[in-house]
Write a protein that holds these residues in place. Structure first.
Motif, PDB file in Angstrom:
ATOM      1  N   LEU A 155       5.700   4.515  -2.206  1.00 51.17           N
ATOM      2  CA  LEU A 155       4.812   5.568  -2.678  1.00 51.17           C
ATOM      3  C   LEU A 155       4.310   5.180  -4.057  1.00 51.17           C
ATOM      4  O   LEU A 155       5.055   4.599  -4.848  1.00 51.17           O
ATOM      5  N   CYS A 156       3.036   5.484  -4.375  1.00 55.04           N
ATOM      6  CA  CYS A 156       2.509   5.170  -5.707  1.00 55.04           C
ATOM      7  C   CYS A 156       3.190   6.053  -6.742  1.00 55.04           C
ATOM      8  O   CYS A 156       3.363   5.674  -7.884  1.00 55.04           O
ATOM      9  N   LYS A 157       3.567   7.262  -6.331  1.00 57.26           N
ATOM     10  CA  LYS A 157       4.366   8.154  -7.167  1.00 57.26           C
ATOM     11  C   LYS A 157       5.054   9.154  -6.257  1.00 57.26           C
ATOM     12  O   LYS A 157       4.589   9.404  -5.142  1.00 57.26           O
ATOM     13  N   GLU A 168       0.833  -1.205   0.000  1.00 56.04           N
ATOM     14  CA  GLU A 168       0.000   0.000   0.000  1.00 56.04           C
ATOM     15  C   GLU A 168       0.866   1.253   0.000  1.00 56.04           C
ATOM     16  O   GLU A 168       1.812   1.361   0.783  1.00 56.04           O
ATOM     17  N   CYS A 169       0.513   2.183  -0.887  1.00 60.89           N
ATOM     18  CA  CYS A 169       1.159   3.502  -0.860  1.00 60.89           C
ATOM     19  C   CYS A 169       0.986   4.079   0.542  1.00 60.89           C
ATOM     20  O   CYS A 169      -0.117   4.081   1.085  1.00 60.89           O
ATOM     21  N   ARG A 170       2.059   4.590   1.131  1.00 65.42           N
ATOM     22  CA  ARG A 170       1.957   5.024   2.525  1.00 65.42           C
ATOM     23  C   ARG A 170       1.140   6.307   2.678  1.00 65.42           C
ATOM     24  O   ARG A 170       0.716   6.649   3.771  1.00 65.42           O
ATOM     25  N   ARG A 171       0.881   7.007   1.567  1.00 68.48           N
ATOM     26  CA  ARG A 171       0.081   8.227   1.675  1.00 68.48           C
ATOM     27  C   ARG A 171      -1.377   8.009   1.285  1.00 68.48           C
ATOM     28  O   ARG A 171      -2.280   8.489   1.951  1.00 68.48           O
ATOM     29  N   CYS A 172      -1.633   7.301   0.159  1.00 66.67           N
ATOM     30  CA  CYS A 172      -3.024   7.211  -0.314  1.00 66.67           C
ATOM     31  C   CYS A 172      -3.586   5.792  -0.207  1.00 66.67           C
ATOM     32  O   CYS A 172      -4.759   5.575  -0.511  1.00 66.67           O
ATOM     33  N   LEU A 173      -2.764   4.810   0.209  1.00 67.20           N
ATOM     34  CA  LEU A 173      -3.211   3.440   0.488  1.00 67.20           C
ATOM     35  C   LEU A 173      -3.608   2.627  -0.746  1.00 67.20           C
ATOM     36  O   LEU A 173      -4.158   1.536  -0.609  1.00 67.20           O
ATOM     37  N   THR A 174      -3.376   3.131  -1.970  1.00 72.01           N
ATOM     38  CA  THR A 174      -3.657   2.295  -3.137  1.00 72.01           C
ATOM     39  C   THR A 174      -2.531   1.259  -3.269  1.00 72.01           C
ATOM     40  O   THR A 174      -1.419   1.464  -2.805  1.00 72.01           O
ATOM     41  N   ASP A 175      -2.861   0.118  -3.913  1.00 70.19           N
ATOM     42  CA  ASP A 175      -1.872  -0.942  -4.089  1.00 70.19           C
ATOM     43  C   ASP A 175      -0.806  -0.529  -5.101  1.00 70.19           C
ATOM     44  O   ASP A 175      -1.120  -0.027  -6.179  1.00 70.19           O
ATOM     45  N   ASP A 214       5.230  12.284  -6.023  1.00 69.36           N
ATOM     46  CA  ASP A 214       4.502  13.439  -5.480  1.00 69.36           C
ATOM     47  C   ASP A 214       3.059  13.070  -5.112  1.00 69.36           C
ATOM     48  O   ASP A 214       2.152  13.877  -5.265  1.00 69.36           O
ATOM     49  N   CYS A 215       2.872  11.836  -4.645  1.00 69.67           N
ATOM     50  CA  CYS A 215       1.526  11.435  -4.217  1.00 69.67           C
ATOM     51  C   CYS A 215       1.014  12.433  -3.186  1.00 69.67           C
ATOM     52  O   CYS A 215       1.699  12.752  -2.219  1.00 69.67           O
ATOM     53  N   ARG A 216      -0.214  12.900  -3.385  1.00 74.20           N
ATOM     54  CA  ARG A 216      -0.772  13.918  -2.470  1.00 74.20           C
ATOM     55  C   ARG A 216      -1.465  13.283  -1.269  1.00 74.20           C
ATOM     56  O   ARG A 216      -1.851  13.983  -0.346  1.00 74.20           O
ATOM     57  N   LEU A 245      -6.545  12.794  -2.723  1.00 74.74           N
ATOM     58  CA  LEU A 245      -6.242  14.131  -3.239  1.00 74.74           C
ATOM     59  C   LEU A 245      -5.555  14.091  -4.603  1.00 74.74           C
ATOM     60  O   LEU A 245      -5.403  15.124  -5.252  1.00 74.74           O
ATOM     61  N   ASN A 246      -5.129  12.875  -5.052  1.00 70.29           N
ATOM     62  CA  ASN A 246      -4.622  12.763  -6.418  1.00 70.29           C
ATOM     63  C   ASN A 246      -5.765  12.928  -7.413  1.00 70.29           C
ATOM     64  O   ASN A 246      -5.610  13.506  -8.472  1.00 70.29           O
ATOM     65  N   GLU A 247      -6.934  12.371  -7.019  1.00 75.58           N
ATOM     66  CA  GLU A 247      -8.096  12.446  -7.899  1.00 75.58           C
ATOM     67  C   GLU A 247      -8.842  13.764  -7.735  1.00 75.58           C
ATOM     68  O   GLU A 247      -9.404  14.301  -8.682  1.00 75.58           O
TER      69      GLU A 247
HETATM   70 ZN   LIG Z   1      -0.238   7.256  -3.273  1.00 71.33          ZN
END
Ligand SMILES: [Zn+2]
Length: 187
Positions: free
Chosen positions: A145-147, A77-84, A149-151, A160-162
């Motif tokens: 991180l998914c990226k 899981e991305c540590r900021r937004c929790l997506t896989d 600059d993941c928000r 907040l990315n979406e």
């Molecule tokens: Zn993320």
């Protein structure tokens, strides 16, 4: 090659001090660990693990070295937004291994007198599935991180990315404090 639940290697030919005994054994394959094994290691996989093993006799009667590698894609899981986030991991390893007939059925990891890790097997047929899964899990990054600059998520759980302009609570105008109006007054 179809993925299997086990990663079994028969070491009988390494054990016998007889004509035809060999010094090395190799194997490779694809492993889909059983759920219990994945759960025990806190692991979710995007695809089967690829592994290879090389076992060699170190000259002693019952002393071996096992080396090899295991690689695959874990879902973290991305540590900021929790997506896989599919995360590629490549592990390589080398461990001393000893043969102790009459011991536990499963391959075991113990610490020797110098507190070095040592693998112990007691049957010629050794299933390395649990060991390979554990080695792979140990080498996972602690966080991803998914990226870059993941928000991340807002405090009320919106990605907040979406929805980069989302402000927590701004959809609940009726719940705004009457004192908010005071902010606009220039004191
Ligand atoms: Zn993320």
């Amino acid at each position: 090659m179809a993925a299997r639940r086990d990663a079994t290697l028969n070491l009988a030919s390494l054990l016998r001090r007889a004509p035809g005994s060999v010094d090395d054994a190799d194997a490779d394959g694809e492993l889909s660990p059983i759920d219990e094994l994945l759960d025990a290691n806190g692991l979710r996989l995007g695809a089967p693990l690829s592994w290879s093993l090389h076992v060699s006799n170190t000259g002693g009667e019952d002393d071996f070295v096992v080396s090899g590698d295991v690689s695959g894609t874990a879902l973290l899981e991305c540590r900021r937004c929790l997506t896989d986030v599919p995360t590629q991991v490549d592990s390589s390893f080398i461990y001393p291994m000893v043969y102790r007939p009459g011991g536990a059925d499963e391959l075991e990891m113990i610490e020797d007198d110098e507190q070095d890790e040592l693998l112990v097997f007691s049957q010629p047929e050794v299933d390395f599935a649990a060991f390979l899964t554990q080695v792979f899990a140990i080498d996972l990054p602690l966080t991803v991180l998914c990226k870059e600059d993941c928000r991340g998520l807002s405090v009320d759980g919106v990605d907040l990315n979406e929805y980069p302009d989302h402000v927590p609570g701004d959809q609940h105008d009726e719940r705004r404090s009457p004192f908010d109006a005071l902010k606009d007054i220039d004191l």
